[in-house]
Design an enzyme around this catalytic site. Structure first.
Site, PDB file in Angstrom:
ATOM      1  N   HIS A 148       0.870  -1.187   0.000  1.00 16.52           N
ATOM      2  CA  HIS A 148       0.000   0.000   0.000  1.00 16.52           C
ATOM      3  C   HIS A 148       0.904   1.233   0.000  1.00 16.52           C
ATOM      4  O   HIS A 148       1.139   1.843   1.052  1.00 16.52           O
ATOM      5  CB  HIS A 148      -0.886  -0.036   1.256  1.00 16.52           C
ATOM      6  CG  HIS A 148      -1.952   1.005   1.291  1.00 16.52           C
ATOM      7  ND1 HIS A 148      -3.214   0.750   1.760  1.00 16.52           N
ATOM      8  CD2 HIS A 148      -1.956   2.301   0.926  1.00 16.52           C
ATOM      9  CE1 HIS A 148      -3.948   1.853   1.685  1.00 16.52           C
ATOM     10  NE2 HIS A 148      -3.201   2.814   1.191  1.00 16.52           N
TER      11      HIS A 148
ATOM     12  N   ARG B 181       2.025   4.778   0.069  1.00 20.24           N
ATOM     13  CA  ARG B 181       1.335   6.023   0.440  1.00 20.24           C
ATOM     14  C   ARG B 181       2.121   7.195  -0.158  1.00 20.24           C
ATOM     15  O   ARG B 181       3.329   7.078  -0.384  1.00 20.24           O
ATOM     16  CB  ARG B 181       1.214   6.113   1.953  1.00 20.24           C
ATOM     17  CG  ARG B 181       0.280   5.019   2.496  1.00 20.24           C
ATOM     18  CD  ARG B 181       0.062   5.069   3.988  1.00 20.24           C
ATOM     19  NE  ARG B 181      -0.853   4.004   4.410  1.00 20.24           N
ATOM     20  CZ  ARG B 181      -2.168   4.101   4.417  1.00 20.24           C
ATOM     21  NH1 ARG B 181      -2.752   5.222   4.066  1.00 20.24           N
ATOM     22  NH2 ARG B 181      -2.922   3.091   4.803  1.00 20.24           N
TER      23      ARG B 181
ATOM     24  N   HIS C 259       6.501   3.987   4.078  1.00 19.56           N
ATOM     25  CA  HIS C 259       6.967   2.590   4.132  1.00 19.56           C
ATOM     26  C   HIS C 259       7.306   2.094   2.721  1.00 19.56           C
ATOM     27  O   HIS C 259       8.449   2.152   2.318  1.00 19.56           O
ATOM     28  CB  HIS C 259       6.047   1.678   4.948  1.00 19.56           C
ATOM     29  CG  HIS C 259       4.564   1.828   4.734  1.00 19.56           C
ATOM     30  ND1 HIS C 259       3.970   1.749   3.516  1.00 19.56           N
ATOM     31  CD2 HIS C 259       3.558   2.038   5.637  1.00 19.56           C
ATOM     32  CE1 HIS C 259       2.660   1.882   3.650  1.00 19.56           C
ATOM     33  NE2 HIS C 259       2.369   2.085   4.933  1.00 19.56           N
TER      34      HIS C 259
ATOM     35  N   GLU D 193      -2.509  -1.526  -3.251  1.00 12.63           N
ATOM     36  CA  GLU D 193      -3.622  -0.771  -2.681  1.00 12.63           C
ATOM     37  C   GLU D 193      -3.269   0.712  -2.612  1.00 12.63           C
ATOM     38  O   GLU D 193      -2.097   1.072  -2.422  1.00 12.63           O
ATOM     39  CB  GLU D 193      -3.907  -1.252  -1.259  1.00 12.63           C
ATOM     40  CG  GLU D 193      -4.173  -2.736  -1.186  1.00 12.63           C
ATOM     41  CD  GLU D 193      -4.767  -3.172   0.139  1.00 12.63           C
ATOM     42  OE1 GLU D 193      -5.531  -4.137   0.137  1.00 12.63           O
ATOM     43  OE2 GLU D 193      -4.474  -2.541   1.166  1.00 12.63           O
TER      44      GLU D 193
ATOM     45  N   THR E  98      -3.405   5.185   9.093  1.00 16.90           N
ATOM     46  CA  THR E  98      -3.668   3.956   8.340  1.00 16.90           C
ATOM     47  C   THR E  98      -5.035   4.127   7.688  1.00 16.90           C
ATOM     48  O   THR E  98      -5.702   5.139   7.905  1.00 16.90           O
ATOM     49  CB  THR E  98      -3.607   2.718   9.256  1.00 16.90           C
ATOM     50  OG1 THR E  98      -3.755   1.539   8.448  1.00 16.90           O
ATOM     51  CG2 THR E  98      -4.684   2.742  10.331  1.00 16.90           C
TER      52      THR E  98
ATOM     53  N   HIS F 182      -7.864  -5.683   7.031  1.00 19.55           N
ATOM     54  CA  HIS F 182      -7.556  -4.652   8.025  1.00 19.55           C
ATOM     55  C   HIS F 182      -7.762  -5.219   9.433  1.00 19.55           C
ATOM     56  O   HIS F 182      -8.876  -5.543   9.830  1.00 19.55           O
ATOM     57  CB  HIS F 182      -8.366  -3.364   7.871  1.00 19.55           C
ATOM     58  CG  HIS F 182      -7.651  -2.196   8.507  1.00 19.55           C
ATOM     59  ND1 HIS F 182      -6.736  -1.415   7.827  1.00 19.55           N
ATOM     60  CD2 HIS F 182      -7.658  -1.735   9.768  1.00 19.55           C
ATOM     61  CE1 HIS F 182      -6.248  -0.498   8.633  1.00 19.55           C
ATOM     62  NE2 HIS F 182      -6.773  -0.674   9.831  1.00 19.55           N
ATOM     63  N   ASP F 183      -6.652  -5.314  10.140  1.00 18.68           N
ATOM     64  CA  ASP F 183      -6.640  -5.800  11.524  1.00 18.68           C
ATOM     65  C   ASP F 183      -7.063  -7.261  11.678  1.00 18.68           C
ATOM     66  O   ASP F 183      -7.448  -7.679  12.776  1.00 18.68           O
ATOM     67  CB  ASP F 183      -7.498  -4.913  12.437  1.00 18.68           C
ATOM     68  CG  ASP F 183      -6.790  -3.608  12.797  1.00 18.68           C
ATOM     69  OD1 ASP F 183      -5.544  -3.542  12.615  1.00 18.68           O
ATOM     70  OD2 ASP F 183      -7.463  -2.678  13.250  1.00 18.68           O
TER      71      ASP F 183
HETATM   72  C1  LIG Z   1      -6.435  -1.090   3.016  1.00 18.66           C
HETATM   73  C2  LIG Z   1      -5.911  -1.568   4.289  1.00 18.66           C
HETATM   74  O1  LIG Z   1      -6.637  -1.766   5.218  1.00 18.66           O
HETATM   75  C3  LIG Z   1      -4.464  -1.787   4.448  1.00 18.66           C
HETATM   76  O2  LIG Z   1      -3.749  -1.617   3.293  1.00 18.66           O
HETATM   77  C4  LIG Z   1      -3.928  -0.869   5.434  1.00 18.66           C
HETATM   78  O3  LIG Z   1      -4.290   0.389   4.996  1.00 18.66           O
HETATM   79  C5  LIG Z   1      -2.463  -1.000   5.634  1.00 18.66           C
HETATM   80  O4  LIG Z   1      -1.820   0.220   5.476  1.00 18.66           O
HETATM   81  P1  LIG Z   1      -0.725   0.674   6.545  1.00 18.66           P
HETATM   82  O5  LIG Z   1       0.281  -0.415   6.610  1.00 18.66           O
HETATM   83  O6  LIG Z   1      -0.183   1.952   5.978  1.00 18.66           O
HETATM   84  O7  LIG Z   1      -1.442   0.865   7.840  1.00 18.66           O
HETATM   85  N1  LIG Z   2      -5.958  -4.652   2.878  1.00 20.97           N
HETATM   86  C1  LIG Z   2      -5.582  -4.866   4.218  1.00 20.97           C
HETATM   87  C2  LIG Z   2      -4.149  -5.098   4.307  1.00 20.97           C
HETATM   88  O1  LIG Z   2      -3.453  -5.175   3.318  1.00 20.97           O
HETATM   89  C3  LIG Z   2      -3.505  -5.294   5.597  1.00 20.97           C
HETATM   90  O2  LIG Z   2      -4.119  -4.593   6.630  1.00 20.97           O
HETATM   91  P1  LIG Z   2      -3.480  -4.808   8.108  1.00 20.97           P
HETATM   92  O3  LIG Z   2      -3.442  -6.302   8.356  1.00 20.97           O
HETATM   93  O4  LIG Z   2      -2.088  -4.248   8.055  1.00 20.97           O
HETATM   94  O5  LIG Z   2      -4.401  -4.101   9.032  1.00 20.97           O
END
Ligand SMILES: CC(=O)[C@@H](O)[C@H](O)COP(=O)(O)O
Ligand SMILES: NCC(=O)COP(=O)(O)O
Length: 238
Positions: free
Chosen positions: A43, A45, A50, A70, A100, A191-192
């Site tokens: 992901h 940014r 990162h 993403e 995040t 996510h989480d």
């Molecule tokens: C879309 C999603 O939920 C993850 O990609 C999350 O945004 C992780 O990104 P970070 O590692 O920047 O928190």
């Molecule tokens: N799309 C969610 C992801 O890639 C990972 O989210 P997280 O496990 O870091 O919260």
């Protein structure tokens, strides 16, 4: 079958902390695949805190499983994805300064924008997914954008699950997945998600094609590896 795509953002966070190349992001991605991981998610940014845009390019030549990028489809991101051509792009409406991802798309308000961006990616042969809350109108709205898949934003599930309200936590997601399937959408989630909550989610959410997991998976890897590594040091110090 539900595929596990490992999000390696946190490996890049650790690497960037010292400015060198430890841990090696590319080697880590290759190792994850050799351990059985079925996809790599990043992901990037805009501030590249990162994952760097160059990482996205370098990973393209290395990932042999499913490559998922993403992000918020600002111009710089769209150009990167069109250049790299991953297996899948997941659109996330995150603000530049968000710590995040913290919300799904309003697929009704942003329908025309999403339709256009999705068409751009699909024309380039890239599968599309959009990050949404587990809400019926947002999923039906997603179907109208032409996206191939949705990614259910699972933070509320993880939070409610950790309070012990397992059934209450998963119910909106079971419903959302059914509706998405009826609308012809593929279902991803993320996510989480963690070792604690993933089994219950999988058992109760139908049609789940893929989960992307990063933060918890990397933390768990540290905890589960710590005893071994401390002892390896102790052995060398004898
Ligand atoms: C879309 C999603 O939920 C993850 O990609 C999350 O945004 C992780 O990104 P970070 O590692 O920047 O928190
Ligand atoms: N799309 C969610 C992801 O890639 C990972 O989210 P997280 O496990 O870091 O919260």
């Amino acid at each position: 079958m539900t595929k596990l795509s490992v999000n390696i953002n946190k490996i890049a966070t650790l690497r960037n902390a010292r400015g060198g190349n430890m841990p090696d992001l590319l080697k880590t991605a290759a190792d994850i695949e050799s351990f059985g991981g079925q996809g790599i998610t990043i992901h990037p940014r805009p501030d590249e805190r990162h994952i760097r845009y160059q990482d996205a390019r370098d990973l393209k030549n290395l990932v042999t499983t499913e490559y998922n990028i993403e992000g918020n489809p600002v111009k710089k991101f769209i150009d990167l994805v069109l250049e790299v051509k991953p297996t899948q792009v997941t659109l996330v409406p995150d603000a530049v300064d968000a710590i995040t991802s913290n919300a799904g798309w309003d697929t009704i308000k942003h329908k025309d924008f999403l339709k256009e961006v999705i068409q751009t990616f699909k024309s380039a042969g890239i599968r599309t997914s959009i990050f949404v809350d587990a809400e019926t109108n947002m999923i039906e709205g997603a179907a109208k954008t032409g996206t191939d898949r949705i990614e259910l934003y699972t933070e509320s599930y993880a939070e409610e699950f950790s309070r012990g309200n397992h059934n209450q936590a998963v119910k909106p997601f079971s419903e959302a997945a059914k509706i998405a399937h009826q609308c012809g959408l593929g279902v991803n989630a993320g996510h989480d998600l963690s070792l604690d909550n993933i089994k219950y989610f999988k058992e109760n959410v139908p049609h789940l094609l893929e989960v992307s997991i990063g933060h918890a998976l990397i933390c768990e890897s540290l905890y589960l590896g710590l005893e071994n590594v401390v002892n390896m040091y102790l052995n060398k110090l004898k």
